[in-house]
Design an enzyme around this catalytic site. Structure first.
Site, PDB file in Angstrom:
ATOM      1  N   ASP A 454       2.697  22.381  61.367  1.00  0.00           N
ATOM      2  CA  ASP A 454       3.176  23.812  61.399  1.00  0.00           C
ATOM      3  C   ASP A 454       2.912  24.083  59.951  1.00  0.00           C
ATOM      4  O   ASP A 454       3.156  23.129  59.182  1.00  0.00           O
ATOM      5  CB  ASP A 454       4.497  24.164  61.980  1.00  0.00           C
ATOM      6  N   ASP A 520       2.319  33.250  67.856  1.00  0.00           N
ATOM      7  CA  ASP A 520       3.859  33.003  68.624  1.00  0.00           C
ATOM      8  C   ASP A 520       4.078  34.178  69.544  1.00  0.00           C
ATOM      9  O   ASP A 520       5.345  34.124  70.228  1.00  0.00           O
ATOM     10  CB  ASP A 520       4.639  33.318  67.361  1.00  0.00           C
TER      11      ASP A 520
END
Ligand code: GLA
Length: 704
Positions: A454, A520
């Site tokens: 990430d 997301d």
């Protein structure tokens, strides 16, 4: 496929791909310019000598057409007023770059480098062109070397510029967005002027994606010219529609305002910029890009991506052994193959204010380490994955207390945090050595199969005393180097690229990662639009999609589980909901849908994609995947519309004479399915919102 000298023409070459030709050369009257003569459908060998760039500048007034519209690398220098692809400042503030062609160097049959030189200032410029025999994508790159004894400063170094032929027209397609709204398709008329798509964030970014397609085409008809940049840091792509009429695209790494010092003897090579001409509309362009990604980009293109479970939306930072194992048991029952533990397992990371950078298991939560958790996951028959964010540090961490100098910073300037974190400088050797050591250690100790890598903030105050603005290049190269080394040491390791969702999705990162966390935002309806834009360049196998809880945690929208699955099944399926709260009925439905996905997985992940019709998430729409004898159609009908959905859905790309059978044994000819269509049950005019279905067909009788 070769890059060949064009017979009968001096210093002119043709890069030939299976269906296209790209003809370029040194303009004969003036060896200071390398121009593109032609880019389009393949020409017979004898015709190659007939194509030229067209009229060159004429000198009636002092305001004639600029000479750079068709150049492979227009420089800031001489009679040029377009967007420069190469801009340099020589000692004494001299700015005009004046190159002349020196020689062509063959790097094998498929790759040619044209060497140009600024004789006065010793700048060598290599223009590379490379083709393959199984794709129409043409790869180009530029390398500059300072062969003088004095430093040169580069203000711009693009990978290359592409001239668009007039028949391309002025319609374009691209994607733009923001967090939770990535890769939203934008189509329109390219305005006269300069349209710049860029990222200044240090990553590819949520805001734009480094590609453009130009062509007066539809989804399934017409010529399209695409340009894409394979790079994962800041970038800039400018499409110029000049008042004189020409359209050209230049693209490269870095954003406006950066200055890259090039010391004597130093060289800088750009990432590849890729050009692709296709016929068959935007759909065919996408399929050609997917095939290129499979053939030349993805490290494990033939592998089927496992159905994964990720714990983030279920547990947030509340990661415990028992909690994860409870989820893992449920996931295994559903048929999940890979269990990924997300954020919150390490250091003092119990929320987003502390612990980033301290990459050891949280001593309170995992006093014996993660071994027992991952053994439990393996005992349940699943592979193991772990979330990491190697480029980041919370100021409240042991790492930052020990190495405050490792972050991007300028002396005397603030260090602004975002999500309470700072960016570590992966251009630094010591930072990379540290990252490689702990990542390698984790993968080795726990036998990890998968990392979710990430990257959760944009750069700011991006200073580096030793490297200056080269940081913007070297950070990205540093990330690449660590991923490459990890993969080399652990050939079974698979990596997912994530940056707050889809902030780092591009053909550079996909060279060393297997899939990308698309967004997301897991709301199925929103996802349809995000996935549509993603699918323009990137294949379904690279598109990570999770089914999460309803109502959706980001949007609050309630969408039936089946619809959520059908949207996530359009790419690489994952599950991210809190399975401990799913009802028996939901678990049973999920089990059935996971099994159905596995049945058709090769077709979806490796097949040819066709975006059949509709506005995804808004009107009735469908996507089709074809691989060999098998056809999978996912059809969606989000709302009861004012207008009823189409009666029938026409399939594409089938064998017209062959017979196809559906799951219920009904048989129809390819021609009927393509020209008359099938009737999706979910498209019936009246019914509840959010209906969807998967239709599976198999060719059972050949047409021949
Ligand atoms: C980012 C990712 C999420 C999750 C969190 C964890 O937002 O996109 O999927 O991993 O970080 O902090």
């Amino acid at each position: 496929m070769p890059v060949i000298p064009v017979p009968g023409r001096q210093r002119t070459w043709a890069a030939l791909t299976p269906a296209t030709a790209y003809v370029f050369g040194v303009e004969s009257a003036d060896d200071t310019r390398v121009v593109q003569h032609y880019w389009g459908p393949r020409l017979p060998g004898a015709a190659l000598a007939e194509v030229t760039a067209g009229a060159t500048a004429w000198f009636v007034t002092g305001f004639h057409d600029p000479a750079d519209a068709t150049e492979l690398l227009p420089v800031d220098g001489g009679r040029r007023w377009g967007v420069p692809s190469l801009q340099a400042v020589y000692p004494g503030g001299v700015r005009s770059v004046e190159l002349s062609f020196e020689r062509a160097v063959e790097h094998g049959p498929g790759e040619l480098e044209l060497v140009l030189r600024d004789q006065v200032h010793g700048l060598r410029v290599g223009l590379g062109v490379r083709v393959h025999d199984d794709t129409d994508v043409i790869e180009r790159w530029t390398e500059v070397t300072n062969e003088s004894g004095e430093p040169v400063h580069l203000l711009r170094l693009d990978s290359g510029a592409w001239a668009l032929p007039e028949q391309a027209g002025t319609r374009y397609a691209g994607v733009a967005g923001a967090w939770g709204r990535e890769t939203r398709l934008h189509r329109g008329e390219l305005p006269v002027g300069e349209t710049t798509f860029t990222s200044r964030t240090g990553t590819t970014s949520h805001r734009a994606n480094p590609w453009i397609m130009i062509g007066d085409a539809g989804e399934s008809g017409g010529e399209v010219w695409s340009v894409a940049l394979a790079w994962s840091g800041s970038w800039r792509l400018t499409a110029q529609r000049r008042p004189e009429g020409d359209v050209a695209v230049t693209a490269g790494f870095g954003h406006d305002g950066l200055t890259w010092p090039l010391a004597p003897g130093a060289a800088l090579r750009t990432p590849p910029v890729l050009g692709l001409h296709t016929t068959g509309g935007y759909g065919a362009a996408s399929r050609a890009w997917h095939a290129y990604a499979r053939g030349h980009v993805l490290p494990t293109p033939a592998e089927e991506r496992p159905v994964l479970y990720n714990s983030w939306e279920a547990t947030g930072f509340d990661v415990t052994e028992d909690g994860q194992l409870a989820l893992a048991r449920r996931a295994a029952e559903l048929g999940v193959e890979l269990f990924v533990v997300d954020d919150g397992w390490f250091g003092a990371r119990t929320d987003d204010t502390r612990g980033l950078g301290d990459w050891w298991p949280n001593p309170d939560r995992f006093p014996q380490g993660l071994g027992k958790l991952f053994d439990g996951v393996r005992d349940l028959g699943m592979r193991t994955g772990l979330w990491v964010e190697p480029e980041m540090v919370n100021p409240d961490s042991d790492l930052y207390r020990e190495h405050p100098d490792w972050t991007l910073h300028y002396p005397g300037r603030r260090r602004d945090t975002m999500r309470n974190q700072l960016v570590l400088n992966f251009g630094r050797d010591d930072v990379r050595a540290w990252a490689l050591a702990w990542l390698d250690g984790l993968v080795t100790e726990y036998g990890l199969d998968y990392l979710k890598w990430d990257m959760n903030r944009s750069f700011s105050q991006a200073g580096w005393a030793e490297g200056g603005d080269l940081l913007w290049i070297k950070h990205t190269l540093g990330v690449y180097a660590i991923m490459d080394e990890l993969r080399a040491r652990h050939p079974g390791l698979r990596i997912e690229s994530c940056s707050g969702g889809g902030g780092r999705a591009d053909l550079g990162i996909l060279r060393r990662t297997d899939q990308v966390w698309t967004s997301d935002n897991t709301d199925a309806r929103d996802r349809q639009a995000i996935q549509e834009g993603f699918s323009y360049l990137y294949p379904a196998s690279a598109m990570s999609c999770w089914v999460t809880d309803g109502p959706n945690p980001v949007t609050g929208r309630e969408v039936p589980l089946r619809y959520r699955f059908h949207v996530a099944m359009a790419g690489t399926l994952g599950i991210g909901g809190d399975l401990t709260r799913w009802s028996e009925a939901e678990l049973a439905e999920a089990r059935e849908l996971v099994a159905a996905y596995k049945e058709v997985r090769p077709v979806i992940q490796h097949g040819e994609l066709r975006r059949l019709t509709g506005t995804p998430g808004v009107t009735a729409s469908a996507v089709q995947y074809t691989l060999g004898d098998r056809v999978v159609v996912l059809a969606y009908n989000p709302y009861k519309l004012d207008e009823r959905p189409p009666r029938r859905l026409r399939l594409e790309g089938l064998d017209p004479d062959a017979v196809y059978e559906d799951g219920a044994g009904a048989r129809r000819h390819g021609a009927a399915l393509m020209h008359h269509g099938l009737t999706p049950a979910s498209w019936a005019p009246f019914g509840p919102d959010y209906r969807s279905e998967m239709v599976v067909l198999r060719r059972v009788q050949d047409g021949s």
